[in-house]
Write a protein that holds these residues in place. Structure first.
Motif, PDB file in Angstrom:
ATOM      1  N   CYS A   1       5.839  -8.409 -49.066  1.00 43.37           N
ATOM      2  CA  CYS A   1       4.917  -7.455 -48.421  1.00 43.37           C
ATOM      3  C   CYS A   1       5.317  -6.036 -48.818  1.00 43.37           C
ATOM      4  O   CYS A   1       6.384  -5.811 -49.393  1.00 43.37           O
ATOM      5  N   ASP A   2       4.417  -5.099 -48.496  1.00 42.26           N
ATOM      6  CA  ASP A   2       4.795  -3.687 -48.600  1.00 42.26           C
ATOM      7  C   ASP A   2       5.051  -3.190 -47.182  1.00 42.26           C
ATOM      8  O   ASP A   2       5.442  -3.974 -46.306  1.00 42.26           O
TER       9      ASP A   2
ATOM     10  N   TYR B   1       1.038  -8.518 -43.248  1.00 42.76           N
ATOM     11  CA  TYR B   1       0.541  -9.445 -44.273  1.00 42.76           C
ATOM     12  C   TYR B   1       1.697  -9.798 -45.195  1.00 42.76           C
ATOM     13  O   TYR B   1       2.342  -8.892 -45.744  1.00 42.76           O
ATOM     14  N   ARG B   2       1.946 -11.079 -45.389  1.00 43.64           N
ATOM     15  CA  ARG B   2       3.058 -11.501 -46.253  1.00 43.64           C
ATOM     16  C   ARG B   2       2.649 -12.686 -47.119  1.00 43.64           C
ATOM     17  O   ARG B   2       2.112 -13.660 -46.602  1.00 43.64           O
TER      18      ARG B   2
ATOM     19  N   LEU C   1       1.003   1.480 -47.318  1.00 45.02           N
ATOM     20  CA  LEU C   1       0.705   1.142 -45.922  1.00 45.02           C
ATOM     21  C   LEU C   1      -0.612   0.383 -45.775  1.00 45.02           C
ATOM     22  O   LEU C   1      -1.065   0.154 -44.661  1.00 45.02           O
ATOM     23  N   SER C   2      -1.230   0.001 -46.901  1.00 45.32           N
ATOM     24  CA  SER C   2      -2.508  -0.710 -46.802  1.00 45.32           C
ATOM     25  C   SER C   2      -2.451  -2.092 -47.445  1.00 45.32           C
ATOM     26  O   SER C   2      -3.494  -2.705 -47.668  1.00 45.32           O
TER      27      SER C   2
ATOM     28  N   ILE D   1      -7.168   1.537 -49.461  1.00 49.19           N
ATOM     29  CA  ILE D   1      -7.905   0.468 -48.773  1.00 49.19           C
ATOM     30  C   ILE D   1      -7.090  -0.821 -48.781  1.00 49.19           C
ATOM     31  O   ILE D   1      -6.938  -1.489 -47.759  1.00 49.19           O
ATOM     32  N   GLY D   2      -6.575  -1.150 -49.961  1.00 47.83           N
ATOM     33  CA  GLY D   2      -5.701  -2.313 -50.106  1.00 47.83           C
ATOM     34  C   GLY D   2      -6.293  -3.581 -49.543  1.00 47.83           C
ATOM     35  O   GLY D   2      -7.480  -3.886 -49.695  1.00 47.83           O
ATOM     36  N   THR D   3      -5.427  -4.335 -48.857  1.00 49.54           N
ATOM     37  CA  THR D   3      -5.860  -5.564 -48.185  1.00 49.54           C
ATOM     38  C   THR D   3      -6.403  -5.209 -46.815  1.00 49.54           C
ATOM     39  O   THR D   3      -7.321  -5.838 -46.301  1.00 49.54           O
ATOM     40  N   ASP D   4      -5.777  -4.167 -46.250  1.00 49.41           N
ATOM     41  CA  ASP D   4      -5.982  -3.825 -44.852  1.00 49.41           C
ATOM     42  C   ASP D   4      -7.438  -3.518 -44.512  1.00 49.41           C
ATOM     43  O   ASP D   4      -7.964  -3.999 -43.519  1.00 49.41           O
TER      44      ASP D   4
END
Ligand SMILES: Cc1cc2nc3c(=O)[nH]c(=O)nc-3n(C[C@H](O)[C@H](O)[C@H](O)COP(=O)(O)OP(=O)(O)OC[C@H]3O[C@@H](n4cnc5c(N)ncnc54)[C@H](O)[C@@H]3O)c2cc1C
Length: 480
Positions: A30-31, A36-37, A75-76, A414-417
């Motif tokens: 994860c970041d 989310y992992r 952070l996303s 936006i990323g995954t989040d």
């Protein structure tokens, strides 16, 4: 797709730069969005741009997805791996190749930290301006991918405004350069198109950044207010007066409590909200503007002016420690990142507080007030089963920003989040146009898949009404 064949090929090229041990792979699961992992199939640690290109070529040949990773402070969820794919870490590419004080630019590898660029430039009286609070750790490659900001972007602009050129490995393994050493390039601005695309168009292997002269004078104050509304009104008044501070940051009482429990920044524990305002530039100009600034803070209950550089550093340490300090108040938290028009700051904060109350979840606020860039910190306890409620609140806050005429993200991406919230901000046509740009760089979708764009699997969407594929509509193929 053959992961075994890929592993053998990568081991041949990267030698000790391949991680397959399951325990070590978990480091990359994860970041900084730790909710989310996903453990990747393997991690590649190239040493130079040629090895990055070789790793990407191998992924392309074997049809294996890959995700670039800098320091993992995103952070996303942008650096979240896929289970059937690999992580390409840029941590070993951390050379400052050149600092050119005459042309005021630096050439660095992507794994160099943001702060190290300024440290390398300091001997020439220069610095690299965008300053994320994570600057001691985050990499310039990650900054380019996220178009990162920071407290001083109000006056000086975001990462995109400070990048002259990048060396990139495209998703098929081809190395290329976007932009150039000179500030203005002819033709399509592909550098501009690349910055902020969250690692979905290729991997950055080199960056030429613009450097600025260290300002001659800096003055910083902390103004305390009885309410976030009063603080927000002061921000509006400052900007409306034509004063352009280098930074205007706001923290509410909960954030102040967290900071005070962690570092001694000298913040009053009883204040409802504070502003940190910094002016910089030539001494005469700063002095004149400072007087005007004080006039705009008349509703402040107290104004503390930094005595010297050490005091200023103490104040900024408090601000920059805020995200991490919130860990003192809560075992888990989401850092939200949305933008509202500055004039709607007060309304946004009031509605966020009401939404937090309704959900029974505390929300702390620490943010770039001058840009209207909110960072509500949604505090929850995983152990008490509050995760889903907190996540729903965090998403609702981001979507509130869009409703108020703002944006889903100011600087964290936006990323995954927030992929599932994208249709709140963009029409289906907008998203399709963005996808076409992505597909032009990465037609096979191997480069950081599952990020930025909503997918039915990610967002649990129910299928909409059937729409024929254009080839079907044209009678070229038929539906079985
Ligand atoms: C305490 C804290 C404070 C923060 N404060 C700020 C702030 O003030 N402002 C701000 O903007 N952000 C802030 N952030 C967010 C984060 O630090 C930034 O997004 C940063 O740019 C991420 O850099 P990284 O090296 O950690 O990238 P990672 O987290 O490793 O990756 C982020 C994204 O960039 C991609 N990527 C990484 N390297 C490359 C590369 N070489 N080529 C292509 N794609 C790449 C990844 O695939 C991923 O999509 C903060 C984070 C934390 C934890």
């Amino acid at each position: 797709m053959s992961l075994d064949a890929l592993r053998d090929e990568l081991t041949e090229v990267l030698r000790d730069g391949v991680i397959t041990d399951p325990a070590h792979l978990r480091t990359y699961e994860c970041d900084a969005l730790t909710g989310y992992r996903v453990v990747p199939a393997l991690v590649a640690l190239p040493r130079d741009a040629a090895q990055v290109a070789a790793a990407v070529r191998a992924c392309a040949a074997h049809g294996v997805p890959f995700v670039a990773r800098g320091a993992g402070t995103g952070l996303s969820g942008g650096a979240l791996p896929t289970a059937d794919g690999i992580v390409i870490s840029l941590q070993r590419l951390r050379r400052v190749v050149d600092v050119d004080p005459v042309d005021r630019r630096a050439t660095v590898e992507p794994g160099v930290t943001n702060l190290d660029i300024s440290l390398a430039a300091a001997r020439y009286g220069l610095y690299y301006s965008p300053d994320p609070s994570s600057q001691q750790v985050c990499t310039i490659g990650g900054n380019v991918a996220e178009n990162s900001g920071g407290a001083h972007c109000l006056k000086y602009g975001f990462t995109a405004n400070h990048i002259l050129a990048i060396d990139v490995v495209l998703p098929d393994g081809t190395p290329t350069r976007l932009g150039g050493d000179a500030p203005h390039q002819a033709g399509y601005d592909l550098l501009g198109a690349f910055v902020g695309t969250e690692g979905t168009l290729g991997i950055v292997t080199g960056v030429v950044v613009r450097l600025l002269h260290t300002p001659a004078t800096v003055r910083t104050l902390v103004a305390d207010f009885d309410s976030t509304k009063d603080a927000g009104d002061a921000v509006t008044a400052i900007i409306a007066a034509g004063i352009l501070p280098a930074a205007i940051e706001m923290m509410d009482n909960l954030a102040i409590q967290a900071v005070n429990a962690t570092v001694d920044a000298g913040f009053d524990p009883d204040t409802a909200a504070l502003l940190i305002v910094e002016l910089d530039g030539p001494a005469d100009e700063v002095q004149a503007r400072f007087t005007e600034l004080l006039e705009k803070c008349t509703r402040a209950t107290r104004v503390t002016v930094a005595r010297d550089a050490a005091h200023r550093a103490q104040i900024w340490q408090g601000r920059k420690a805020a995200f991490a300090a919130v860990g003192r108040l809560s075992p888990n938290y989401f850092v939200q990142d949305g933008v509202v028009p500055r004039t709607r700051l007060g309304e946004a904060l009031t509605r966020i507080a009401a939404m937090g109350d309704a959900a029974g979840i505390r929300v702390a606020n620490v943010f770039h007030a001058g840009d209207g860039n909110l960072h509500p910190l949604v505090l929850y306890s995983e152990a008490r089963g509050e995760h889903d409620r907190a996540e729903a609140l965090s998403t609702a806050i981001a979507e509130l920003c869009v409703e108020l005429g703002g944006s889903l993200s100011g600087e964290h991406g936006i990323g995954t989040d927030k992929a599932c919230s994208m249709p709140r901000m963009f029409s289906a046509d907008d998203l399709a146009t963005m996808q076409r740009l992505r597909a032009a760089f990465d037609p096979r979708g191997l480069c950081n898949p599952g990020k930025v764009f909503p997918t039915p699997r990610l967002c649990g969407e129910r299928p909409g009404p059937y729409r024929p594929h254009p080839l079907e509509a044209a009678g070229v193929i038929e539906r079985l």
